[in-house]
Every structure is written in structure tokens, then in C-alpha cells.
Design an enzyme around this catalytic site. Structure first.
Site, PDB file in Angstrom:
ATOM      1  N   ARG A  31       0.825  -1.204   0.000  1.00  0.00           N
ATOM      2  CA  ARG A  31       0.000   0.000   0.000  1.00  0.00           C
ATOM      3  C   ARG A  31       0.865   1.263   0.000  1.00  0.00           C
ATOM      4  O   ARG A  31       0.526   2.261  -0.582  1.00  0.00           O
ATOM      5  CB  ARG A  31      -0.927   0.013   1.217  1.00  0.00           C
ATOM      6  CG  ARG A  31      -2.274  -0.629   0.933  1.00  0.00           C
ATOM      7  CD  ARG A  31      -3.222  -0.456   2.087  1.00  0.00           C
ATOM      8  NE  ARG A  31      -2.603  -0.957   3.332  1.00  0.00           N
ATOM      9  CZ  ARG A  31      -3.218  -1.047   4.500  1.00  0.00           C
ATOM     10  NH1 ARG A  31      -4.477  -0.670   4.591  1.00  0.00           N
ATOM     11  NH2 ARG A  31      -2.619  -1.509   5.560  1.00  0.00           N
ATOM     12  N   ARG A  32       1.990   1.190   0.731  1.00  0.00           N
ATOM     13  CA  ARG A  32       2.851   2.365   0.841  1.00  0.00           C
ATOM     14  C   ARG A  32       4.191   2.097   0.154  1.00  0.00           C
ATOM     15  O   ARG A  32       5.103   1.565   0.775  1.00  0.00           O
ATOM     16  CB  ARG A  32       3.067   2.715   2.311  1.00  0.00           C
ATOM     17  CG  ARG A  32       1.810   3.344   2.949  1.00  0.00           C
ATOM     18  CD  ARG A  32       2.017   3.546   4.435  1.00  0.00           C
ATOM     19  NE  ARG A  32       2.274   2.264   5.091  1.00  0.00           N
ATOM     20  CZ  ARG A  32       2.933   2.120   6.234  1.00  0.00           C
ATOM     21  NH1 ARG A  32       3.425   3.154   6.842  1.00  0.00           N
ATOM     22  NH2 ARG A  32       3.102   0.927   6.777  1.00  0.00           N
TER      23      ARG A  32
ATOM     24  N   ILE B 145       2.329 -23.674  13.724  1.00  0.00           N
ATOM     25  CA  ILE B 145       2.025 -25.047  14.115  1.00  0.00           C
ATOM     26  C   ILE B 145       1.446 -25.806  12.932  1.00  0.00           C
ATOM     27  O   ILE B 145       0.412 -25.417  12.397  1.00  0.00           O
ATOM     28  CB  ILE B 145       1.015 -25.107  15.281  1.00  0.00           C
ATOM     29  CG1 ILE B 145       1.461 -24.193  16.415  1.00  0.00           C
ATOM     30  CG2 ILE B 145       0.850 -26.535  15.768  1.00  0.00           C
ATOM     31  CD1 ILE B 145       0.444 -24.086  17.547  1.00  0.00           C
TER      32      ILE B 145
ATOM     33  N   GLY C 230       2.838  -5.616  23.138  1.00  0.00           N
ATOM     34  CA  GLY C 230       2.615  -5.852  21.714  1.00  0.00           C
ATOM     35  C   GLY C 230       1.858  -7.137  21.421  1.00  0.00           C
ATOM     36  O   GLY C 230       1.719  -7.535  20.268  1.00  0.00           O
TER      37      GLY C 230
ATOM     38  N   GLU D 121      -3.575  -5.827  20.067  1.00  0.00           N
ATOM     39  CA  GLU D 121      -3.631  -4.644  19.219  1.00  0.00           C
ATOM     40  C   GLU D 121      -4.358  -3.514  19.948  1.00  0.00           C
ATOM     41  O   GLU D 121      -5.035  -3.742  20.950  1.00  0.00           O
ATOM     42  CB  GLU D 121      -4.368  -4.993  17.924  1.00  0.00           C
ATOM     43  CG  GLU D 121      -3.541  -5.952  17.072  1.00  0.00           C
ATOM     44  CD  GLU D 121      -4.250  -6.348  15.794  1.00  0.00           C
ATOM     45  OE1 GLU D 121      -4.779  -5.454  15.113  1.00  0.00           O
ATOM     46  OE2 GLU D 121      -4.270  -7.549  15.483  1.00  0.00           O
TER      47      GLU D 121
ATOM     48  N   LYS E  23     -10.929 -19.413  13.015  1.00  0.00           N
ATOM     49  CA  LYS E  23     -10.067 -20.599  12.998  1.00  0.00           C
ATOM     50  C   LYS E  23     -10.887 -21.859  13.297  1.00  0.00           C
ATOM     51  O   LYS E  23     -10.653 -22.917  12.710  1.00  0.00           O
ATOM     52  CB  LYS E  23      -8.941 -20.426  14.005  1.00  0.00           C
ATOM     53  CG  LYS E  23      -7.965 -19.318  13.581  1.00  0.00           C
ATOM     54  CD  LYS E  23      -7.079 -18.867  14.746  1.00  0.00           C
ATOM     55  CE  LYS E  23      -6.089 -17.792  14.293  1.00  0.00           C
ATOM     56  NZ  LYS E  23      -5.379 -17.184  15.443  1.00  0.00           N
TER      57      LYS E  23
END
Lengths: 429, 429
Positions: free
Chosen positions: B47-48, B137, B188, B191, B206
């Protein structure tokens, strides 16, 4: 869906083979849907044809395995006989006659995997063997395929259920080795002659297979350093507990730090209770894999038994049949790195050493000097004295195994060291 | 080895994409050896475009993802953009222009997997997505391939690292939800807007994917019952501990006892400390699989992060490239069982219910009558009184969820019940 069935020849109809046959019959529709064509049991080679085998039509039974694999109309040969011969010749003959092969034969694959792969490739057929290592646990396929874009650095596993049952028993009940072995035998976890399990031969074969796949090189059974677990004592478990550890028989495959070689070994080792492998109980297996990008993975499940092993065999059977329908083959041998296998002396590890020593001043200094002379750095020492005798427990930092065993040899020669009560490697930290 | 390289287009170059590009460059020789042909990064859609991307030549960067997938010379498109659009259109366009696709897009696969599979099949190309569930995994491949000859009955997993980090923190430190979330955000793991994780949307996607593969049927995101974990309290953990349990956010996919339907759900649940999932710490993921023949298997590892996810993507890339060279495709969609997905009310489970009740005679009898009237059998009751108020903790036997929630509704109407402090399902026993 194709209506002409794929024909499967089953070599061996013991605990695993009979379960494979049973599931092929009871789950025929599911297997057909997943493969895209029905599969048909075309023949079953056995040693004792008179034995009644429920669910297997008598006309499929034969004692002539060679004739069965030579029939020419067999799409897949499932080999669950075990051992080197006649399995090797039968598998090779199967490839020559156009069949793909699914095998559960760890001994043969560890001994002669490269030749089998070559035969498969020559004839454009598949060789699959998920069931050869750790029963039902998907391990070969994840290593060969899921981690094919990653760099595996270490495989650390409990790959023998019998010995894990025995060690777990010793750990939880305080039983000695013989007592725990007796219980394992009574419960059917150990065979009448438990040598292959307790001396680590079974685990060593699996270590050879895993190391070869993990590092894309060839590792044979002879390359694997092997120590059994018959000398592990209740006292070792007590020492382990004091260190916050337990004892497991581990198969350890490692890439050297410089990346230029690999090692594969099987021996009992202390591992911290906090390590995921420490809580693997009973006859279960688990394999820990460390890879550059993936990080730490673990695969856990039943490592043996008729049904779990049959599950692995049938998973391979589905894959091989799909390949036949696609006129394709799955991944063959990947040994392009040609990394050499280093001897045990080059392995870098830690030791836990219990010494019986004279209880007099200066002993610790003497002992410490021996370690220093061999370039082995000591992590902790615990000294315990009583009635002129003392015990000294030394835990080292990481050092080459050769330096560690040289140290122990030198310690044995000291007058003040009455005996080396136990030596055990420490792993998984 | 073929010398003409296979061309890979990378859609997205964030945390995962940049790691995929890095490994493709640094491990180019290994990838080539394992695939049988070199792979070349042919273009990277971002995108950038002005952002500096170390190791990626500027001329490969484009903002026109559509033009990249339409080039016609791309063998494999790796989609790590995420979200529904433009990912869906780009993937479909990729198939139309002859490329196979490796995707890490759980939302899209849960939403529209069947359509993507159909597009792949129509054009004779592969759709692989190991990275969509549980990061590094190996899970999709073991379920699709290793267990292809077995019958999976249950998948029980911790498939969201953020919520496992938060719950683990609450468990080990006694912190409340907000405090633990703050720490997860600071480190971190969560979000800025944690909704997708803490409300279970990520895990539900999932669960839909896993249920579909495990049971060979179609399960969409809408079919998955979902409860987040924002209302789990320190008091719930205290109750869990009294039962020898901890609390995890679980994705649970089950085949009904009669085999005629399946269920898929995500909610917090108490599980016994002895269950292998109970010791899954921090942001790790683990998935427990129960199959007829294989028994109980567990797969454990890092469930997210750039490197682990890239490992899964690259494993798929190797497989898809091998298929291209063989002019074959791997297993496509397997939804032949067409098993319907039952609503949550049909799920059979256990409840742990904490009630605030009046501390007077007869309350227990009243409460017990409500359970009996709804056909829910009580396993244990613990009563604790103080100052005219009492708490009653009831653990039920297994019963349909509808009966359990009906019981709770009726309990709320009792005069003597001042409040329902918490309701939690109990799993993994």
C-alpha cells in the site's frame, strides 16, 4: 470419482496390520471419498495362514509375500512386518513391480533408507513411512513438508513409549528400574525381551530417521550415539528432583552451532520440570522441534499401539493413493545438504555428576581442579557429608561431551573419589 | 534441477510478508534444493511504496496488486494482506491467471473458503493456507493429510495467543482482565483495538476452518457459536482453582455422538490442570485432536508473529511449487460428508455456576429443584454463607447447552437467588 479400485497388498497382519485391514473395511466409503477412488484389499501376506482373522476373507490370505508383491496389479504395498529381511527385499520388489510403498518399519528405514528411496525414485513410486516414528503423531509429514521452508536446528523427543512408561513410573512411585519394568511387562507396555526398548535401539532408529529428514542429510543407525536407561536409579530421580528436573530417555538431533555438521543421540537425560516434555506421562510420545522461523513446536500423542500406528499408515495410504491417481509422487529423499554426522564427543551438553568422596578438607578443591584442567566450567556444587564419607554433586556448564567424559575419567583416578555414583546429561534448558 | 525459476508474487509486505521475502532471499539455495527449482520473488504489492523495505529491490514493489496477479507468468501468489477485500478478488484473479495461492487469511477462508476452493479447482491450481490457523504449528496439513485415513471426533484448541496471554497473566498473577489486557497491549501481544481477539472473532474463524477440515464438511464463520473472554474475572480463576482447573479461551469442534452433525464454538471454559492444554503459557497456541484410531494428539507452538507465520507460508510455498513442477495439485476441498452444523443449544457440556443466594433454609432445595426440572443433573454443590448472604457453586453433569441455559434463566427468577455471579462451561475431562 474413479470406480476402478486401487489395489492394496498388506504385508503382515499382526497388531497393526489387522487394524489397517479393519479400518480399510469399516471406513471404506470415507477412504474412497478422500482418495477419489475406492481402495481394495487385494491380498494379505501372513506367516500363520490358519489363524482366524476376523473381517478378512480367507481367500485374501497368503503366505507367499513375494508372489503377492510381484502380482503386477498392486498399486500400494503396506509393509507392517518390521525387521530388515524379508521386508527390505519385499519393498524393493514392490517398487520393481510398480507399487508404491507405505511402511512402518523404523529399523529398516534407519538402516537402509537411502537405498529404499533410490528404488522408489528409480521406479517413479512413493515411499511413505509416517508410522515408523512416534506412531500416530504426525511428525514425518510436518518435518518433510510443513517445515520445508524453514531451517530446523534441533529435534528433541520422547520417541519410545515403553521406556517413558518405566521412567514415569519410577518418577511418580519411587519404584526402582526392575520393579517398574515388571509393571510395564505385566501391562503389555514392555515385550518379554525389552532390550530394543530399554537399551535405546528403538529410539536410536527413530533418531536416525528424524535427523535425516530434519537436516536434509543421511543419518544411519550407526551414526547415532546410544545409551540405554537400565542404569537409571531411584537416587537419580531424587537428584533430578532436587534440581527441579525429571529424567526422560531422549532422542536428540542437533545441527552444530557452526551449521557444518549434525549429531544424533539417544540417552537418559535430566530435563527441567518446566519443559513441555517433562509432563509427557505413561507410554505417550512427544517430539519438540526447534526451527529458525517457526520457533519451538511440539507434537504429542500415542507413540505405539495397533490403532494409532494404523492411523498413521492409513494417512500415508490416502496420500499415496491420491498421488497414484494424479500420476505424481510426493517428496522423495532430501539429503542435499550432505552434512556429516559428528561423534558424541563433539556434542555440547551439560553433566550432572554424583561422586562419593572422602569427607576431608581439600577434596572439593581437588575435584574442581580436575574440571578446570579439562576446560569444563562448574555451574553448581552440592556437598553432603556423613560419617567420614561425603557425596558431591556437580552440575557443569555446557561443554563438549569429550571434555566431560575426560573429566569423569580423571575424577575416577583421584584417591579421594571413592566412586562415581551417577553421570547424567542435562538437556532442554 | 530445473533452472528456470518459479515466480512468486507477494501480496502484502507487513510483519509476515517482509519475513517471507527475507527468508526467500536468505534461504534461496535451500528452497531451490527442496523444491527442485529456484523460486524468484517476481513482485511485491504494497500500500505504501515509499516505505524502505530492506532486502527487497525497489523495482519489485508495486501498488497495483491486480496487475501483479494478472501478469500471467506468476506461478504462486502469496496472499498475506488479510481481510475479505481486496484479498478475495485478488486470489480469485490469481487462479484465473494460472497461479496457485498460498494464503494466511483466516477471515477470508472462514467466510468464503468453499468459493476459493472451487475457483482453485476450476483452474487446476492449489489453495494452501497452513498459516491461517495457529501460525507455525503444522495443523492444516496433519488434519488434511496425516489424519486422512482416520475419523476425527473432536478438536479442542487454544488458537488465539493474545487471549491466552491475558488469561495466563490473570491466572498466574491474580490480575483482573483490564490490567492483564493493558500489559498485553504494552508488550505488543494485543492490538490497540483488541476486539477481534478478546471477543473471540479471530478464534471463531479458525474454529470454522478447523471444523470444516476435521469433519470433511463446510463450516462457515456464522455457524460458530462465539463468546469472548472479557467478562472472565479473578473470582472465576479462584473458583477454577478450587476445582483443580484453569480457564482458557477454547475453540471446540465436535462431531455429535450420533455422528449426524457437528458443532463449532468458541468460549472461555474451565479445564483441569492435568489437561495438556492447561499448561500452555503466554501467547503460545496448542490444539488437541481426538481421532478414532490415532487417539489423542496435541500440536503446540507459537500461534502468531512474523517469523512463525512465515515458516508456515514457506512450507506451503514449497509444497505448491513442487506440485507445479509435477503438474499436479494437492488435496482440494473435502466436504463430502455434508454434515450439518448444529446450534449451540445441542452441544453437550458441563456448567460451573456461581450464585449469590439468600442464606436461609430451603434455598438449596429450591435451586436443586430448578436443575431437576430442566433435566440437568448436579455433580457437586459448594455452599458458603456469611451475614445473611450465601454463595452457592454448582457444577453440573453433562447436559445439552439449551437445558443448562434454561436452568440459569429459571434460577435468575427465583426470589432467593440474588444474582448469578458467573457461568462457565467445563471442558476437557
Amino acid at each position: 470419482m474413479r470406480t476402478r479400485p486401487l489395489k492394496v497388498a498388506l504385508l503382515g497382519c499382526g497388531v497393526v496390520g489387522s487394524e489397517v485391514a479393519r479400518i480399510m473395511t469399516t471406513h471404506a466409503d470415507d477412504l474412497a471419498a478422500r482418495i477419489g477412488a475406492p481402495v481394495e484389499l487385494a491380498g494379505v501376506a501372513v506367516r500363520r495362514p490358519s489363524k482366524v482373522r476376523e473381517g478378512i476373507p480367507q481367500e485374501l490370505i497368503t503366505t507367499d509375500a513375494t508372489a503377492l508383491v510381484k502380482r503386477g496389479d498392486i498399486d500400494v504395498v503396506v509393509e507392517v512386518i518390521g525387521g530388515i529381511e524379508p521386508a527390505r527385499t519385499l519393498i524393493t520388489t514392490a517398487f520393481e513391480h510398480g507399487a508404491s510403498v507405505v511402511s512402518a518399519n523404523k529399523a529398516l528405514l534407519a538402516e537402509d533408507g537411502a537405498a529404499l528411496y533410490a528404488a522408489a525414485e528409480e521406479h517413479g513410486r512413493d515411499l511413505y513411512y509416517e508410522a515408523a516414528v512416534a506412531g500416530a503423531i504426525p511428525l514425518i509429514r510436518p518435518l518433510r513438508e510443513s517445515l520445508a521452508g524453514d531451517k530446523v536446528n534441533r529435534v528433541l523427543g520422547i520417541v519410545n513409549g515403553t521406556t517413558n512408561f518405566i521412567l514415569d513410573k519410577m518418577d511418580t512411585s519411587g519404584a526402582g528400574y526392575s520393579e517398574a519394568l515388571d509393571e510395564a511387562t505385566a501391562l503389555g507396555y514392555a515385550e518379554a525381551d525389552p532390550t530394543a526398548d530399554v537399551e535405546g535401539f528403538d529410539a536410536a532408529a527413530k533418531a536416525a530417521i528424524l535427523a535425516g529428514i530434519a537436516f536434509h542429510t543421511r543419518v544411519r543407525l550407526d551414526d547415532v550415539y546410544r545409551e540405554g536407561m537400565t542404569e537409571v536409579t531411584a537416587a537419580d530421580f531424587a537428584s533430578a528432583r532436587r534440581m527441579g528436573c525429571t529424567i526422560k530417555l531422549l532422542a536428540i538431533c542437533e545441527r552444530a552451532a557452526d551449521g557444518g555438521s549434525v549429531t544424533a543421540r539417544v540417552h537418559p537425560a535430566m530435563i527441567p520440570l518446566s519443559h513441555p516434555l517433562a509432563s509427557v506421562r505413561g507410554a505417550y510420545n512427544a517430539v519438540f522441534v526447534e526451527a529458525d522461523a517457526a520457533g519451538q513446536l511440539m507434537f504429542y500423542g500415542p507413540g505405539a499401539g495397533g490403532s494409532p500406528t494404523a492411523s498413521a499408515v492409513l494417512g500415508d495410504l490416502v496420500a499415496v493413493c491420491r498421488n497414484r491417481l494424479n500420476d505424481a509422487t510426493g517428496p522423495g529423499e532430501s539429503a542435499y545438504t550432505q552434512l556429516p554426522v559428528s561423534p558424541m564427543g563433539d556434542v555440547v551438553t551439560r553433566y550432572h555428576i554424583s561422586l562419593d568422596v572422602a569427607d576431608k578438607p581439600g577434596v572439593l578443591a581437588q575435584v574442581a581442579t580436575v574440571f578446570a584442567e579439562h576446560g569444563v566450567s562448574i555451574d553448581t556444587v552440592r556437598q553432603q557429608g556423613k560419617d567420614g564419607e561425603a557425596s558431591l554433586v556437580v552440575v557443569t556448564h555446557r561443554a563438549p561431551d569429550a571434555a566431560l567424559s575426560g573429566t569423569v575419567e580423571a575424577l575416577r583416578k583421584l584417591d579421594t573419589v571413592r566412586g562415581v555414583a551417577s553421570i547424567m546429561r542435562v538437556e532442554g534448558e
